[in-house]
Motif scaffolding. Structure first.
Motif, short mmCIF file in Angstrom:
data_model
loop_
_atom_site.label_atom_id
_atom_site.label_comp_id
_atom_site.label_asym_id
_atom_site.label_seq_id
_atom_site.Cartn_x
_atom_site.Cartn_y
_atom_site.Cartn_z
N LEU A 1 -12.84 46.31 5.36
CA LEU A 1 -13.35 47.64 5.70
C LEU A 1 -14.00 48.31 4.50
O LEU A 1 -14.95 49.04 4.63
CB LEU A 1 -12.19 48.51 6.22
CG LEU A 1 -11.57 48.06 7.55
CD1 LEU A 1 -10.36 48.92 7.88
CD2 LEU A 1 -12.59 48.12 8.67
N ASN A 2 -13.46 48.04 3.31
CA ASN A 2 -13.98 48.68 2.10
C ASN A 2 -13.97 47.66 0.96
O ASN A 2 -13.17 47.75 0.03
CB ASN A 2 -13.13 49.90 1.73
CG ASN A 2 -13.74 50.70 0.60
OD1 ASN A 2 -14.89 50.47 0.21
ND2 ASN A 2 -12.97 51.62 0.05
N PRO A 3 -14.86 46.64 1.03
CA PRO A 3 -14.80 45.54 0.07
C PRO A 3 -15.03 45.97 -1.37
O PRO A 3 -14.48 45.36 -2.29
CB PRO A 3 -15.90 44.59 0.55
CG PRO A 3 -16.80 45.42 1.39
CD PRO A 3 -15.93 46.46 2.02
N PHE A 4 -15.82 47.03 -1.57
CA PHE A 4 -16.10 47.43 -2.95
C PHE A 4 -14.88 48.02 -3.64
O PHE A 4 -14.86 48.15 -4.86
CB PHE A 4 -17.27 48.42 -3.00
CG PHE A 4 -18.61 47.74 -2.98
CD1 PHE A 4 -19.14 47.20 -4.14
CD2 PHE A 4 -19.31 47.59 -1.80
CE1 PHE A 4 -20.36 46.55 -4.13
CE2 PHE A 4 -20.53 46.94 -1.77
CZ PHE A 4 -21.06 46.41 -2.94
N GLN A 5 -13.85 48.34 -2.86
CA GLN A 5 -12.62 48.82 -3.49
C GLN A 5 -12.00 47.73 -4.35
O GLN A 5 -11.33 48.01 -5.34
CB GLN A 5 -11.63 49.28 -2.44
CG GLN A 5 -10.38 49.94 -3.04
CD GLN A 5 -9.41 50.40 -1.98
OE1 GLN A 5 -9.53 50.03 -0.83
NE2 GLN A 5 -8.46 51.21 -2.38
N LEU A 6 -12.21 46.46 -3.96
CA LEU A 6 -11.69 45.35 -4.76
C LEU A 6 -12.24 45.38 -6.18
O LEU A 6 -11.56 45.00 -7.13
CB LEU A 6 -12.04 44.02 -4.11
CG LEU A 6 -11.33 43.66 -2.80
CD1 LEU A 6 -11.86 42.33 -2.28
CD2 LEU A 6 -9.83 43.59 -3.02
N LEU A 7 -13.49 45.83 -6.30
CA LEU A 7 -14.11 45.83 -7.62
C LEU A 7 -13.53 46.89 -8.54
O LEU A 7 -13.86 46.92 -9.73
CB LEU A 7 -15.63 46.02 -7.46
CG LEU A 7 -16.34 44.96 -6.62
CD1 LEU A 7 -17.83 45.20 -6.58
CD2 LEU A 7 -16.04 43.56 -7.14
N GLN A 8 -12.67 47.76 -7.99
CA GLN A 8 -11.93 48.69 -8.85
C GLN A 8 -10.80 47.98 -9.58
O GLN A 8 -10.29 48.46 -10.58
CB GLN A 8 -11.37 49.85 -8.02
CG GLN A 8 -12.42 50.69 -7.33
CD GLN A 8 -11.81 51.76 -6.44
OE1 GLN A 8 -10.60 52.00 -6.48
NE2 GLN A 8 -12.63 52.39 -5.62
N HIS A 9 -10.39 46.82 -9.03
CA HIS A 9 -9.27 46.09 -9.60
C HIS A 9 -9.69 44.81 -10.32
O HIS A 9 -8.94 44.28 -11.12
CB HIS A 9 -8.28 45.71 -8.49
CG HIS A 9 -7.83 46.88 -7.66
ND1 HIS A 9 -7.00 47.86 -8.15
CD2 HIS A 9 -8.11 47.23 -6.38
CE1 HIS A 9 -6.77 48.76 -7.20
NE2 HIS A 9 -7.45 48.40 -6.12
N LEU A 10 -10.89 44.30 -10.01
CA LEU A 10 -11.33 43.01 -10.54
C LEU A 10 -12.65 43.16 -11.28
O LEU A 10 -13.54 43.86 -10.82
CB LEU A 10 -11.49 41.99 -9.41
CG LEU A 10 -10.29 41.75 -8.49
CD1 LEU A 10 -10.69 40.84 -7.35
CD2 LEU A 10 -9.14 41.15 -9.27
N GLU A 11 -12.76 42.47 -12.39
CA GLU A 11 -14.01 42.46 -13.14
C GLU A 11 -14.86 41.29 -12.65
O GLU A 11 -14.83 40.19 -13.19
CB GLU A 11 -13.72 42.32 -14.64
CG GLU A 11 -13.13 43.56 -15.29
CD GLU A 11 -14.14 44.70 -15.33
OE1 GLU A 11 -13.71 45.86 -15.25
OE2 GLU A 11 -15.36 44.42 -15.44
N ALA A 12 -15.61 41.52 -11.57
CA ALA A 12 -16.44 40.47 -10.99
C ALA A 12 -17.89 40.69 -11.38
O ALA A 12 -18.42 41.79 -11.23
CB ALA A 12 -16.30 40.46 -9.47
N ASP A 13 -18.53 39.63 -11.86
CA ASP A 13 -19.94 39.72 -12.24
C ASP A 13 -20.86 39.45 -11.05
O ASP A 13 -22.02 39.88 -11.04
CB ASP A 13 -20.24 38.69 -13.34
CG ASP A 13 -19.36 38.89 -14.56
OD1 ASP A 13 -18.39 38.13 -14.72
OD2 ASP A 13 -19.65 39.83 -15.32
N HIS A 14 -20.36 38.69 -10.06
CA HIS A 14 -21.16 38.34 -8.90
C HIS A 14 -20.38 38.62 -7.63
O HIS A 14 -19.16 38.50 -7.60
CB HIS A 14 -21.53 36.84 -8.91
CG HIS A 14 -22.22 36.37 -10.16
ND1 HIS A 14 -21.54 36.10 -11.33
CD2 HIS A 14 -23.53 36.12 -10.41
CE1 HIS A 14 -22.40 35.70 -12.24
NE2 HIS A 14 -23.61 35.70 -11.72
N ILE A 15 -21.10 38.94 -6.57
CA ILE A 15 -20.53 38.95 -5.22
C ILE A 15 -21.40 38.05 -4.36
O ILE A 15 -22.63 38.11 -4.42
CB ILE A 15 -20.42 40.37 -4.62
CG1 ILE A 15 -21.79 41.01 -4.45
CG2 ILE A 15 -19.50 41.25 -5.44
CD1 ILE A 15 -21.78 42.32 -3.67
#
Length: 690
Positions: A601-615
């Motif tokens: 539902l809110n996938p970008f919330q994951l990026l608050q917890h993970l340092e991802a360079d790519h999606i």
């Protein structure tokens, strides 16, 4: 073994059955045998009595093992089968593949008796485990339900971060989206002048200086910064085995009648008045427990209104809801208590009929379908008629999980719908179909064999930049070649590898083999980057980043040349291990990619917890992209949001030029797919030519 073993002998040789019984008794076990010889007697025995083991004695018998297997499936009984046969050993492999517990030569009476004892022991152990799992799940569900519906505001925190907060807590602090709670710092809900005191209290409590509980008055604030005062009670707790702290605002007085009404409504579907899906799932678990007590099977049905989408388009949404309400009443009338009817979702209903047999269920289904077909549904200013399709499964206490049972009933329902609707089907496994556990164990053996004999193979699919060739990139895949030379794709064996604990070994092989290949590439293409996938099993290994780092150092590969891929659904359900992997990759200057992005539902919330360079977007976004404006808009939003956060977007499964043109216009960074290049056995793609 102290308990009496109830054995159903399927045989035309009672003397041989008596020898098996005598051998079992000499081993100290009591036996309650029953013998059948015909198919009708077999079906009747399975319907009326619960047995611990079935012993099939082939010599002189007209019934085959396949007939017995079918009768077991139709009765809903999962009873281990011990087979006595004259056939040579090579022919017995098929019996084991079909799920037989043991296949013994008919002259090996002592071995047959030992296998029967062990089969009964295994069945009972499995039942005890299922009872314990059910009891644990019920306890956890009750606790979760109490928390979710409590008028007390309750939250759980670990190291100052929220793990969970119930609706009352979220309401008190003005948090509308439940997803916003996960990882929210507790200090964000404490006014600045009280944060030092809160930190000190948490530190003392975690060090055991405050005892089992602590209580203090604090100045708190909503998520929007509105201040308020409240008493806060702290107590020790755990979530999924991890120690944490429970926080509870001072309890409020509750109206008992209102609480009872809320509890009632929480179990009901508002459109039909039937039970809702959540309550229905819990009743299935209870039915399995009850089936063990009564020794009688139960029936699970899923039903669907045929061509409901057409009806709704014709009569409108509100009128369609009236039809569903009337349908729910008809279902409830034909399956009265103790049966339980529920609306699962949309036009789909569920029925649980305890202590019943197939013939009884079929009669009720037939009566319901006749009633539906002959009923005229009055819908405001219009009326209509319709038909109903049904799928059913008969099961007992040894049935698989609740979701598996629902899946079996749904598969039977799909068969009914494909047959034209207005009919019912009972679930039957496909010819030669193995249970999940049996199939998984076969894959486990194949995977181990492939590891032992070097029959895993890598494939490399290029990832191409749409706006300039900055560096060579490859997504790394694995294939399994079995002993017969057949090549299997990842979806065939990787899920089984995860379920059987083989995934970490496969991931380890992929990483070591891929890095060896990468080391060779770097000699001519020093900027080459490999995207390596890690599954759930590897994420749960706290040493995963360490051994990746060790392999990189051993091969003298810069960490910048490796991107670790984690699937979004895996990250969501294993957030803490994923965060540990992310932190480790940052420390070693490697990279992270979130695969199958956009499912939540809110996938970008994951990026608050993970340092991802790519999606890497979920492949579903590419389906019909050239004509699908909704998917185009979704990709555009994801690209804009990702670029604002400094992330690169990869779109996989690019299969034609029209899709590529759309993605170029949407400013997507990277693409991969068969239109660019099918996976290669070696990373030899010419990036300069693209």
């Amino acid at each position: 073994m102290s308990e009496t073993i109830r054995i159903l002998f399927v045989t035309a040789n009672p003397n041989l059955a008596e020898q098996v019984i005598s051998s079992i008794r000499t081993r100290g076990s009591a036996v309650r045998p029953e013998q059948v010889e015909t198919q009708d007697d077999l079906i009747n025995a399975l319907e009326n009595t619960r047995h611990d083991v079935v012993v099939l004695i082939e010599p002189g018998l007209a019934l085959s093992r396949e007939v017995v297997d079918t009768a077991l499936r139709d009765s809903g009984r999962r009873i281990p089968l011990v087979l006595l046969t004259e056939r040579p050993e090579p022919e017995r492999v098929l019996d084991y593949e079909a799920g037989s517990f043991a296949v013994v030569d008919h002259e090996q009476v002592d071995l047959a008796s030992l296998m029967a004892i062990r089969a009964a022991e295994q069945r009972r152990l499995r039942q005890r485990v299922q009872r314990l799992e059910t009891a644990l799940h019920e306890s956890e569900s009750r606790c979760q339900l109490l928390l979710d519906n409590s008028r007390d505001a309750i939250a759980y925190v670990h190291e100052g971060m929220h793990l969970y907060a119930n609706a009352s807590w979220r309401e008190r602090f003005g948090i509308e989206d439940p997803d916003e709670v996960d990882g929210l710092p507790l200090m964000d809900l404490v006014t600045a002048d009280n944060r030092g005191e809160m930190k000190a209290l948490l530190r003392r409590f975690q060090n055991g200086e405050e005892g089992d509980t602590a209580r203090a008055h604090f100045h708190l604030q909503s998520i929007d910064g509105l201040p308020f005062e409240a008493d806060l009670r702290l107590s020790a707790a755990s979530v999924e085995g991890e120690a944490c702290t429970q926080l509870q605002l001072e309890a409020s007085q509750e109206d008992p009648e209102l609480a009872e009404r809320i509890d009632f409504l929480s179990q009901r579907d508002l459109v039909t008045g039937l039970y809702n899906r959540q309550h229905f799932l819990s009743t299935i678990e209870s039915a399995q427990t009850r089936a063990e007590e009564t020794e009688k099977p139960f029936a699970l049905l899923t039903l669907a209104v045929d061509r409901f989408a057409e009806i709704r388009a014709k009569v409108g949404m509100s009128a369609a809801d009236l039809l569903l309400a009337d349908m729910g009443k008809l279902i409830e009338d034909h399956f009265p208590e103790p049966a339980i009817a529920a609306r699962l979702e949309g036009e789909h209903f569920g029925v649980l009929a305890p202590e019943t047999r197939r013939q009884e269920v079929e009669e009720r289904i037939h009566g319901l379908m006749q009633a539906v077909t002959g009923h005229v549904f009055e819908l405001n200013q219009s009326s209509t008629n319709c038909t109903l399709s049904a799928g059913a499964v008969i099961a007992d206490e040894s049935a698989p999980s609740t979701e598996d049972l629902l899946d079996q009933a749904h598969r039977a329902l799909e068969e009914a719908v494909e047959a034209g609707g207005g009919v019912h089907r009972f679930y039957h496994p496909a010819e030669g179909e193995l249970t999940q556990g049996q199939a998984d164990q076969q894959w486990k053996l194949r995977i181990q064999d492939a590891l032992d004999h070097d029959r895993l193979e890598l494939r490399f699919q290029p990832i191409v930049h749409l706006h300039g060739n900055d560096r060579p990139r490859y997504s790394v895949f694995v294939r399994l070649r079995d002993a017969d030379g057949h090549l299997h794709e990842p979806p065939a064996f990787l899920p089984a590898a995860e379920r059987t604990g083989m995934a970490p070994a496969v991931d380890r092989w992929i990483v070591k083999t891929a890095l060896t290949e990468l080391a060779g590439c770097l000699k001519t293409q020093p900027k080459t980057q490999f995207f390596l996938k890690l599954g759930t099993g590897s994420m749960g290994d706290p040493t995963v980043v360490s051994w990746l780092n060790d392999d990189l150092h051993a091969l003298r590969i810069p960490a910048d040349n490796v991107v670790v891929e984690l699937k979004e659904p895996t990250v969501v359900t294993n957030l803490k291990p994923a965060m540990n992997v992310s932190r480790g990759l940052v420390e070693m200057h490697s990279h992270l990619c979130i695969d199958d992005f956009g499912n939540g539902l809110n996938p970008f919330q994951l990026l608050q917890h993970l340092e991802a360079d790519h999606i890497k977007l979920d492949p579903s976004f590419v389906e019909g992209l050239a004509e699908n404006e909704e998917n185009q808009e979704a990709i555009r939003e994801y690209v804009d949001a990702a670029h604002a956060k400094g992330k690169q977007v990869i779109v996989p499964h690019v299969e034609d030029a029209s899709v590529l043109a759309v993605l170029y216009g949407l400013n997507v960074n990277l693409v991969q797919g068969y239109f660019i290049q099918s996976p290669l056995s070696k990373p030899t793609f010419d990036f300069e030519a693209t």
